[in-house]
Design a protein around this motif. Structure first.
Motif, PDB file in Angstrom:
ATOM      1  N   LYS A 148       0.822  -1.333   0.186  1.00 32.30           N
ATOM      2  CA  LYS A 148      -0.040   0.049   0.206  1.00 32.30           C
ATOM      3  C   LYS A 148       0.821   1.212   0.005  1.00 32.30           C
ATOM      4  O   LYS A 148       0.507   2.351  -0.108  1.00 32.30           O
ATOM      5  CB  LYS A 148      -0.830   0.107   1.214  1.00 32.30           C
ATOM      6  N   THR A 149       2.083   1.253   0.182  1.00 30.29           N
ATOM      7  CA  THR A 149       2.947   2.300   0.455  1.00 30.29           C
ATOM      8  C   THR A 149       2.971   3.301  -0.970  1.00 30.29           C
ATOM      9  O   THR A 149       2.750   4.617  -0.709  1.00 30.29           O
ATOM     10  CB  THR A 149       4.582   1.913   0.540  1.00 30.29           C
ATOM     11  N   LYS A 150       3.061   2.688  -2.078  1.00 24.05           N
ATOM     12  CA  LYS A 150       3.196   3.428  -3.230  1.00 24.05           C
ATOM     13  C   LYS A 150       1.782   4.395  -3.584  1.00 24.05           C
ATOM     14  O   LYS A 150       1.785   5.467  -3.634  1.00 24.05           O
ATOM     15  CB  LYS A 150       3.479   2.582  -4.730  1.00 24.05           C
ATOM     16  N   GLU A 151       0.786   3.784  -3.292  1.00 22.10           N
ATOM     17  CA  GLU A 151      -0.447   4.446  -3.501  1.00 22.10           C
ATOM     18  C   GLU A 151      -0.627   5.562  -2.517  1.00 22.10           C
ATOM     19  O   GLU A 151      -0.973   6.699  -2.706  1.00 22.10           O
ATOM     20  CB  GLU A 151      -1.642   3.477  -3.040  1.00 22.10           C
ATOM     21  N   LEU A 152      -0.328   5.261  -1.263  1.00 15.56           N
ATOM     22  CA  LEU A 152      -0.619   6.201  -0.168  1.00 15.56           C
ATOM     23  C   LEU A 152       0.513   7.432  -0.365  1.00 15.56           C
ATOM     24  O   LEU A 152       0.379   8.732  -0.006  1.00 15.56           O
ATOM     25  CB  LEU A 152       0.163   5.728   1.327  1.00 15.56           C
ATOM     26  N   MET A 153       1.944   7.088  -0.929  1.00 14.10           N
ATOM     27  CA  MET A 153       2.678   7.861  -1.179  1.00 14.10           C
ATOM     28  C   MET A 153       2.218   9.050  -2.053  1.00 14.10           C
ATOM     29  O   MET A 153       2.781  10.317  -2.151  1.00 14.10           O
ATOM     30  CB  MET A 153       4.137   7.404  -1.407  1.00 14.10           C
ATOM     31  N   ASN A 154       1.619   8.511  -3.095  1.00 13.43           N
ATOM     32  CA  ASN A 154       1.232   9.266  -4.335  1.00 13.43           C
ATOM     33  C   ASN A 154       0.059   9.952  -4.085  1.00 13.43           C
ATOM     34  O   ASN A 154      -0.364  11.165  -4.560  1.00 13.43           O
ATOM     35  CB  ASN A 154       1.227   8.658  -5.586  1.00 13.43           C
ATOM     36  N   GLN A 155      -0.699   9.563  -3.367  1.00 15.11           N
ATOM     37  CA  GLN A 155      -2.107  10.145  -2.873  1.00 15.11           C
ATOM     38  C   GLN A 155      -1.941  11.685  -2.226  1.00 15.11           C
ATOM     39  O   GLN A 155      -2.863  12.379  -2.744  1.00 15.11           O
ATOM     40  CB  GLN A 155      -2.829   9.230  -1.696  1.00 15.11           C
ATOM     41  N   GLU A 156      -0.926  11.633  -1.416  1.00 16.26           N
ATOM     42  CA  GLU A 156      -0.830  13.008  -0.909  1.00 16.26           C
ATOM     43  C   GLU A 156      -0.905  14.303  -1.710  1.00 16.26           C
ATOM     44  O   GLU A 156      -1.332  15.353  -1.566  1.00 16.26           O
ATOM     45  CB  GLU A 156       0.616  13.047   0.012  1.00 16.26           C
ATOM     46  N   PHE A 157      -0.285  13.940  -2.950  1.00 16.15           N
ATOM     47  CA  PHE A 157       0.090  15.052  -3.812  1.00 16.15           C
ATOM     48  C   PHE A 157      -1.134  15.445  -4.505  1.00 16.15           C
ATOM     49  O   PHE A 157      -1.402  16.522  -4.917  1.00 16.15           O
ATOM     50  CB  PHE A 157       1.187  14.546  -4.972  1.00 16.15           C
ATOM     51  N   LYS A 158      -2.104  14.399  -4.869  1.00 16.21           N
ATOM     52  CA  LYS A 158      -3.273  14.735  -5.384  1.00 16.21           C
ATOM     53  C   LYS A 158      -4.516  14.880  -4.699  1.00 16.21           C
ATOM     54  O   LYS A 158      -5.669  15.150  -5.075  1.00 16.21           O
ATOM     55  CB  LYS A 158      -3.478  13.686  -6.584  1.00 16.21           C
ATOM     56  N   GLN A 159      -4.376  14.223  -3.311  1.00 14.58           N
ATOM     57  CA  GLN A 159      -5.585  14.243  -2.579  1.00 14.58           C
ATOM     58  C   GLN A 159      -6.364  15.519  -2.452  1.00 14.58           C
ATOM     59  O   GLN A 159      -5.823  16.472  -2.096  1.00 14.58           O
ATOM     60  CB  GLN A 159      -5.006  13.754  -1.039  1.00 14.58           C
ATOM     61  N   GLN A 160      -7.856  15.378  -2.540  1.00 11.96           N
ATOM     62  CA  GLN A 160      -8.819  16.456  -2.401  1.00 11.96           C
ATOM     63  C   GLN A 160      -9.228  16.672  -1.061  1.00 11.96           C
ATOM     64  O   GLN A 160      -8.977  15.649  -0.528  1.00 11.96           O
ATOM     65  CB  GLN A 160     -10.045  16.194  -3.392  1.00 11.96           C
ATOM     66  N   PRO A 161      -9.371  17.705  -0.330  1.00 12.85           N
ATOM     67  CA  PRO A 161     -10.115  17.897   0.949  1.00 12.85           C
ATOM     68  C   PRO A 161     -11.014  16.720   1.037  1.00 12.85           C
ATOM     69  O   PRO A 161     -11.951  16.485   0.056  1.00 12.85           O
ATOM     70  CB  PRO A 161     -10.206  19.175   1.212  1.00 12.85           C
ATOM     71  N   ILE A 162     -11.448  16.247   2.262  1.00 12.35           N
ATOM     72  CA  ILE A 162     -12.553  15.273   2.484  1.00 12.35           C
ATOM     73  C   ILE A 162     -13.565  16.145   2.600  1.00 12.35           C
ATOM     74  O   ILE A 162     -13.745  17.095   3.175  1.00 12.35           O
ATOM     75  CB  ILE A 162     -12.095  14.471   3.758  1.00 12.35           C
ATOM     76  N   TRP A 163     -14.469  15.859   2.037  1.00 11.08           N
ATOM     77  CA  TRP A 163     -16.190  16.565   2.058  1.00 11.08           C
ATOM     78  C   TRP A 163     -17.072  15.284   2.725  1.00 11.08           C
ATOM     79  O   TRP A 163     -17.399  14.680   2.125  1.00 11.08           O
ATOM     80  CB  TRP A 163     -16.253  17.017   1.028  1.00 11.08           C
TER      81      TRP A 163
END
Lengths: 406, 406
Positions: free
Chosen positions: B387-402
């Protein structure tokens, strides 16, 4: 006592090495065999299968009398620097000859090729430059440029790594004005790069490692290709440390270090050049394994070997200035092990050695040897967790291995 | 819309936090609750149990309307800097008040203590200096010096971390000439440091984490102390990433980095001072775990918290110059999540915000935010490998949680 020097990695020691060892001893009419051996990280830019201590035992139990460590600063390097370091050590240790394996087994063709390369140097460099501009790697450009110039079959094939190394050994002897006699013996039918077994008893170290990794610990699959002591030591190592070392064991560390580094820091690392730092960082973010990472950073411009070596330097945090010492000579003889015969030789000859003989790290402080120490500590992170601390601290206190009369 | 600001870590969100949230909303007569929350690494110098995204969900599902991230440069810091960063964010986001929990629940005693500290500053500093010379840590020296001077019971106990934080919040408001109203509500019976459960429904985050780590994933042992959404999100996180984060998950990386570092490099790391670099290196060679390592580096001179924070900075490779910005103000509002109410507030008020509102990292480049990004990438090395790669790259694109209307 007449000593012949061998330049080795023994990763692991196999029947082809035994053949080379005996043929060298005979060719040089030697009483003593001295090997200079890469430590825990190798010229191909890889961790050694098992530690230098186990590989030293393999060497000693298979006919080598003295093993010196080729310092990290020379071992994880291109052929020219590797050869310079190795030759300087064998020379300082009083060897009469150095004997290397080659496809041809014909020294004359080496000498002829070197003369040709020297005479045609200018033209060659121009051609190399032209090929590099088409985007190929440096070694490839050398090989292409050379083939363009040399029309005769009596010149060596520079695409073969053993030929390149042989040429560099002889050039190092010349440049260092060493009195070492170069000798070469023909290799038994196994190409350096062979991945498959091609004979009944001789196989390349590459194919042996491949067999080992495909079955871990099942050394029976390789037993016809390695002498008994190698098989036993491989089994012992696996029992003790629960690993045969390979890049994937260090991937998490390399990965972490890349992710926490700035591009400025990466640029300080030896061999990181020409914007590679950005390529390395981008690949790190999207790779799950060393294999995947390597495929992402590979271009025609760099060989796999060059890129793997660069990764070793990132792993050991080895900077440009740390590798910047005089390129052609080692500054100490680190003794890893000896037989009774080796001991006798050392007792008689060590007072004449051109470099300090180092038996224990704790008794010697020097810039280059600290790289060896760090490399050993990093290497120890690859073994089973509960053995790391022991292995990490062993390096500092370890006495040379002494194999008594067989 | 009247907004109250809370300064939180929610590691994890528990019933005590819910109590504080509701009491704060009431005390401030607020329509909107805005929390500024530490990211993946916390003020105590530890990785958060679960990621800031899951902790943001906990906050939103439990009554918070907007969550901003407290940047790494303020979050992994001593109380004074932590408070400055947090207050500057709540101020920039247009809060009317900030409401913190305290043992006393009495704002007057805070104001009185601050006045006392200001008046007695010179004498206090002299006493602190004298205590430090006896070898105690800075916080301990402050507490001792203060108690020596203050004979009245109406002053606050400075040995309690919540009191120190409260004081720093009020000082930050003064120093920044902020119009935020400080408010405090009494905490329900759970000491910050309590390791054991002391009530039927309220327990400290420390005791809750302890229970979680003693049984991994058996969140039933804590269910009486946390609201339903917390329990569910903890279960979800564990199912997805197979871990609750703690220091031992990062020990191999810290260990490796120490071993590959030179003392010169360590000295560049924030908070590595006064020869600590040698102590760190020596301890690394002989430690098998983070716990063992910490015990080896601990002295009276440094608190556990200070040393853990320093280890976080080594892990994230955060250097002195990177933390050297203006100490008192954040430079952006990183939006981690919002409810419908929060969204409404943002739409109405964001044009008046004193700092840029950052919804996605990829749309904003700034020195401090790159530290947040790196911290998130390093944090992601703690989850299950696949799961590391997914989590690592998520940070850059993540939208705020709504979180839409409940």
């Amino acid at each position: 006592m007449n000593a012949v020097g061998l330049i080795v990695e023994y990763n692991p020691f196999h029947n082809g090495h035994a053949f080379h060892l005996n043929a060298s001893k005979e060719a040089a009419n030697a009483d003593v065999v001295i090997a200079v051996m890469s430590g825990n990280f190798l010229q191909r830019g890889e961790p050694a299968l098992v530690s230098k201590w186990y590989r030293t035992r393999m060497a000693l139990l298979n006919g080598v009398d003295i093993v010196f460590e080729l310092p990290y600063r020379f071992a994880v390097q291109k052929a020219e620097i590797f050869a310079n370091g190795a030759v300087s050590i064998l020379d300082a240790a009083g060897c009469n000859a150095v004997c290397f394996g080659s496809e041809s087994g014909d020294l004359a063709s080496f000498l002829k090729t070197i003369d040709f390369l020297t005479e045609q140097q200018e033209q060659l460099e121009e051609n190399i430059h032209r090929f590099i501009e088409t985007g190929v790697s440096y070694p490839k450009a050398v090989s292409l440029a050379y083939h363009q110039l040399s029309d005769s079959n009596s010149y060596l094939d520079l695409a073969k790594p053993n030929n390149i190394l042989g040429i560099e050994y002889i050039k190092a002897i010349k440049n260092q004005r060493s009195s070492l006699h170069p000798l070469t013996v023909a290799r038994k039918n196994a190409d350096y790069h062979d991945e498959h077994f091609a004979s009944e008893t001789i196989a390349s170290a590459t194919s042996i490692r491949k067999a080992i990794f495909s079955k871990e610990c099942d050394t029976f699959s390789i037993e016809q290709y390695v002498p008994g002591p190698t098989k036993q030591l491989l089994l012992d190592y696996y029992n003790e440390y629960q690993v045969f070392h390979q890049w994937e064991n260090y991937w998490n560390y390399l990965h972490f270090r890349l992710i926490q580094s700035s591009t400025e820091e990466l640029k300080e690392i030896y061999e990181v050049e020409e914007g590679l730092e950005n390529r390395l960082l981008q690949a790190a973010f999207i790779s799950d394994s060393f294999q995947e990472f390597m495929e992402k950073i590979k271009t025609k411009r760099y060989t796999w070997t060059r890129l793997r070596r660069l990764c070793v330097h990132i792993l050991t945090n080895t900077k440009k200035e740390q590798m910047a010492g005089p390129e052609d000579k080692a500054s100490y003889l680190r003794l890893l092990g000896m037989t009774d015969t080796g001991k006798e030789y050392l007792n008689k000859r060590k007072k004449d050695f051109a470099l300090p003989l180092v038996s224990k790290l704790s008794s010697y402080k020097e810039k280059d040897i600290l790289l060896d120490l760090k490399a050993a500590r990093i290497y120890s992170l690859g073994v089973a967790h509960h053995k790391t601390k022991e292995l990490m601290n062993q390096e500092f206190k370890q006495q040379p291995i002494w194999i008594e009369k067989r």
